[in-house]
Design an enzyme around this catalytic site. Structure first.
Site, PDB file in Angstrom:
ATOM      1  N   ASP A 241      -5.590   7.804  -7.363  1.00  0.00           N
ATOM      2  CA  ASP A 241      -4.846   6.684  -6.707  1.00  0.00           C
ATOM      3  C   ASP A 241      -5.807   5.587  -6.693  1.00  0.00           C
ATOM      4  O   ASP A 241      -6.958   5.872  -6.678  1.00  0.00           O
ATOM      5  CB  ASP A 241      -4.397   7.464  -5.390  1.00  0.00           C
ATOM      6  CG  ASP A 241      -3.250   6.277  -4.730  1.00  0.00           C
ATOM      7  OD1 ASP A 241      -3.081   5.097  -5.364  1.00  0.00           O
ATOM      8  OD2 ASP A 241      -2.497   6.588  -3.899  1.00  0.00           O
TER       9      ASP A 241
HETATM   10  C1  BGC Z   1      -0.466   3.600  -3.779  1.00  0.00           C
HETATM   11  C2  BGC Z   1       0.023   4.158  -5.064  1.00  0.00           C
HETATM   12  C3  BGC Z   1       0.176   2.885  -6.090  1.00  0.00           C
HETATM   13  C4  BGC Z   1      -1.320   2.359  -6.310  1.00  0.00           C
HETATM   14  C5  BGC Z   1      -1.207   1.195  -7.211  1.00  0.00           C
HETATM   15  C6  BGC Z   1      -1.845   2.795  -3.888  1.00  0.00           C
HETATM   16  O1  BGC Z   1      -2.209   2.209  -2.778  1.00  0.00           O
HETATM   17  O2  BGC Z   1      -0.887   4.840  -2.970  1.00  0.00           O
HETATM   18  O3  BGC Z   1       1.101   4.838  -4.758  1.00  0.00           O
HETATM   19  O4  BGC Z   1       0.495   3.332  -7.300  1.00  0.00           O
HETATM   20  O5  BGC Z   1      -1.632   1.843  -4.767  1.00  0.00           O
HETATM   21  O6  BGC Z   1      -0.627   0.121  -6.672  1.00  0.00           O
END
Ligand code: BGC
Length: 840
Positions: A241
């Site tokens: 993530d």
């Molecule tokens: C989220 C993800 C997301 C990523 C990119 C993170 O803060 O938890 O679900 O895909 O950001 O935007």
């Protein structure tokens, strides 16, 4: 599983060629492939014909990778709305839509779907998830992923695993026992690996304590390498993530393959050195590189491989508006319709459209799932078109605590007179290194020049309406804000990584200036905020510009709405949540509708009995007036076609045939898992396998509407059911339903499983969803359909034997309209089965 591509049987390309390509790479190149090139791209290596791959959020559309916030996208209904259709054919259409949107935006890998579960109704990302049930989640997700990947677009299934709430989201440890993980939280991921061959999985911010290993998700070797890769045979890429990587060797050993974003961060800064120092084996790097190359081949990013290039440029022909409009109309759930009001068959002349969400519908939740919609429309326009009636619109209540976002394009000018706000990136000496005119604003989440130190935002705001305006700016950390020449706020401190990260999806509370205006005037905003590399390698800053036009008091709003409702032939009340309530980055603190909306509903019901209430929310809210309202429809966060779909549903162009994919509580005190606030950093999944409705059943509590509930606009009888056990242990249920109403409609035949009585089954749920199917039938007709309950539905995880077992005995198969409305029961005898591998 071995990822030696010379023997890799599941590779889409001749295996040897990928292995040969890897052999042509230097160690530096191999390491660079495992670290993002930027926020949304991977590293290109020209010598082997590998271009950059682009990734983009997310579950409610494909946002795209442009940096100025001007890129627009098809805004899908929230995933929970798709799950509410219980229709895998619609899930196929959504998968195709993901592929077509990805192509349109030059994206190879979509960061979706999210298959975490709605463990608690207050979860901030509840709307992004499908359901509180692992079978419904898995079935819908499998179809979405398959349909997109069949078209050459990768899906990144997230967030592995037990990342079901937001409070302290980057640090908490989910304490979940092994059996619960296997049966509930891992189950949708397992389906996606086995049944959809997902090309990518995203590892979560949070950590897991499964009773034997407590570690951040990206370092949890037993789950990431042991279960996902080795046991299930996942051959795709484990992506971190965003900014979740906490270590070099821990994450390498754990099983992470790609650090996002890059190019710096723990792996960007330290992975090569760790290999050179002998702390990381080059073989471990090779294994990850093979996965990256396989993904590149799959999405067409490797020259010379089939489909490269052409695949990326191919745009699939999908009628976007049609799919979205049909989908959201069908997803709507009729919670109550005492008088058979739906659809409206008689012509109405005067309609009072009432409610804060009637004025400003909330069509998508906040956070990384947000896309800038291709189009927007209003419920008033849609209802005028659908009903051919005179429609007056009244907010009737206040539901937002904070002023809404400032309209940059419509209300602002840059210092030199262009529409929008001027955003300058300054270096430490205060010199401008980049300059942009922004007409749309999503905080600021991009890659500024490396020498960037602060952002300066300047705009002249037109205040034309007489009365008291509120103008404000919200920022995180170091800032200095002047509005109208007055220093509104200034702070010298820099803030830590977590605050910045959460603020990227969670608007900081603004400081607000109140300005009384008698004649049109302007006011200047000048804000400087901390900009750069606050997390070591993610480059972004957060600033929120807000503005509220002069309004009337809640009492005045209510009085005007009630008067209009009383004078109308029909009142349509649209109440719900908004981006202050439902967003990534925080959990809710209350299930009540915000502001004075309950009062509004009651007052309109008293003023006009011919009232339809529409709830515009993703996650459950309390509806204390539910029993008093003749007709209540759950309308979801419906995406860009929501207003038109609402019109379709009201006049009968689309049946609102949705069924709740979660339980609607009547009272906050009844909710089995009312919050997920970590205690000493730990969220204890104390309810075990009894997620969602399973706990309601176990505790014998009555919700406002059970899991699976939804009336549609016709009536159904479930005439008979029978069941046959197949050789593989699956049970094929044959159900017969009869449409006893006057309209054609859709029924969701829901099949629940109950464990044998008196057998040592352990702590099994009272009842759980086994399978479901959608039936479409004309009035007066009977339809018989087979519904296959997979053998996996009966098994339970035996921790001691480390395998799946199906306790033998007589299982009751309950067929019905919801988890609380069961119409037929059949019994089946099952034999004991033990398997140490999921599918053996
Ligand atoms: C989220 C993800 C997301 C990523 C990119 C993170 O803060 O938890 O679900 O895909 O950001 O935007």
């Amino acid at each position: 599983m071995s990822l030696d591509t010379t023997t890799q049987p599941t590779a889409d390309r001749p295996a040897t060629s990928l292995a040969e390509l890897r052999e042509q790479l230097t160690l530096e190149e191999k390491v660079s492939l495992l670290v993002g090139a930027g926020l949304w791209s991977t590293t290109a290596i020209g010598s082997i014909g590998l271009r950059a791959m682009y990734v983009s959020d997310g579950p409610a559309g494909v946002r795209g990778v442009s940096e100025d916030g001007s890129e627009t996208s098809a805004s899908f209904p929230a995933p929970s709305a798709l799950a509410a259709t219980w229709d895998v054919d619609l899930a196929d259409e959504v998968g195709a839509l993901f592929a077509s949107e990805a192509r349109r935006h030059g994206v190879d890998l979509v960061l979706a779907p999210q298959v975490n579960l709605q463990r608690t109704p207050v979860g901030g990302r509840h709307f992004e998830c499908y359901s509180e049930d692992p079978v419904l989640t898995g079935d819908i997700a499998v179809h979405v992923v398959r349909a997109a990947q069949d078209r050459g677009v990768g899906m990144c299934v997230k967030h592995f695993v037990a990342n079901d709430s937001e409070t302290q989201r980057t640090s908490y440890l989910a304490k979940v026992d092994e059996r619960t993980l296997r049966e509930v939280y891992l189950a949708p991921f397992e389906r996606l690996v086995h049944d959809a061959q997902a090309w990518s999985v995203m590892g979560a911010y949070s950590g897991i304590d499964d009773g034997t290993t407590a570690a951040p998700a990206l370092e949890h070797r037993p789950l990431l390498t042991g279960v996902l890769k080795e046991e299930w045979g996942f051959d795709g890429v484990v992506v971190s993530d965003w900014v979740a990587t906490k270590s070099v060797t821990g994450a390498v050993d754990g099983g992470m393959d790609l650090q996002m974003p890059g190019p710096d961060g723990p792996w960007g800064d330290g992975l090569l050195a760790a290999v050179l120092a002998g702390e990381v084996d080059e073989a471990a790097i090779d294994e990850k590189v093979d996965r990256m190359l396989l993904m590149a081949a799959r999405v067409g990013a490797l020259a010379g491989q089939d489909g490269a290039g052409e695949q990326r440029d191919q745009v699939f022909a999908v009628d976007v508006a049609d799919v979205l409009r049909r989908l959201v109309g069908r997803s709507m759930v009729v919670l109550r319709d005492e008088r058979g009001a739906l659809p409206l068959v008689e012509k109405v002349e005067r309609v009072a459209l009432v409610g804060p969400n009637a004025v400003a519908p909330f069509v998508q939740g906040g956070g990384s799932a947000y896309v800038r919609p291709d189009r927007s429309s209003t419920p008033a326009a849609a209802l005028r078109e659908a009903l051919g009636a005179e429609v007056s619109v009244h907010a009737g209540a206040v539901s937002r605590m904070l002023p809404p976002q400032l309209d940059l394009a419509g209300r602002c000018r840059t210092p030199d007179g262009r529409p929008g706000a001027l955003v300058e990136v300054l270096d430490a000496a205060g010199d401008v290194v980049e300059s942009h005119v922004m007409t749309a604003w999503n905080g600021w989440f991009r890659e500024p020049a490396p020498q960037a130190a602060t952002l300066r935002i300047r705009a002249t705001v037109a205040l034309e309406e007489p009365g008291e305006h509120e103008v404000g700016v919200g920022t995180v950390g170091f800032h200095r804000i002047t509005v109208g020449g007055e220093v509104l706020s200034s702070a010298e401190h820099l803030v830590g990584a977590e605050v910045i990260l959460d603020s990227s999806v969670n608007a900081p509370t603004p400081v607000v200036l109140k300005v009384r205006v008698d004649e049109p005037t302007t006011i200047d905003i000048d804000a400087t905020v901390q900009a750069v590399h606050p997390v070591g390698y993610a480059s972004f800053a957060r600033a929120e510009l807000v503005h509220r036009t002069p309004g009337t008091s809640p009492d005045e709003l209510l009085a005007a709405a009630v008067e209009a409702a009383a004078a109308a032939h029909l009142a349509v009340v649209v109440v719900g949540t908004n981006e202050e309530i439902e967003s990534e980055g925080y959990d809710r603190t209350s299930l009540a509708l915000p502001g004075t909306q309950d009062e509004l509903v009651r007052a309109v019901l008293a003023a006009n009995p011919n009232t339809v209430v529409v709830v515009n929310a993703g996650a459950p809210v309390l509806l204390p007036w539910l029993d008093e309202a003749p007709c209540v429809v759950w309308g979801w966060l419906g995406g860009q076609e929501w207003p038109e779909a609402l019109g379709d549903v009201l006049v009968g162009r689309t049946e609102p045939s949705g069924r709740l994919p979660w339980t609607l509580p009547a009272d906050e005190a009844d909710v089995p898992v009312p919050d997920a606030i970590p205690v000493d950093g730990v969220v204890d999944y104390h309810e075990g396998v009894h997620v969602g409705y399973r706990s309601w059943l176990r505790l014998d509590r009555t919700p406002a509407a059970p899991f699976g509930h939804g009336l549609g606009w016709t009536t159904w009888e479930h005439d008979e059911a029978s069941a046959v056990v197949e050789a593989d242990g699956s049970v094929v249920v044959t159900a017969t339903v009869r449409n006893t109403g006057r309209r054609a409609g859709r029924e969701v035949v829901q099949v629940y499983v109950e464990p044998p009585e008196g057998t040592p089954t352990g702590d099994r749920p009272v009842r759980w969803l086994g399978a479901f199917a959608v039936v479409h039938a004309e009035p007066g007709t009977r339809t018989t359909i087979p519904v296959r309950v997979d053998a996996r539905a009966f098994r339970t995880w035996d921790t001691e034997r480390s395998g799946w077992v199906t306790p033998p005995g007589t299982y009751r198969i309950r067929v019905g309209r919801s988890s609380g409305d069961l119409r037929q029961t059949v019994e089946v005898e099952l034999q004991d089965s033990v398997a140490t591998r999921p599918d053996s």
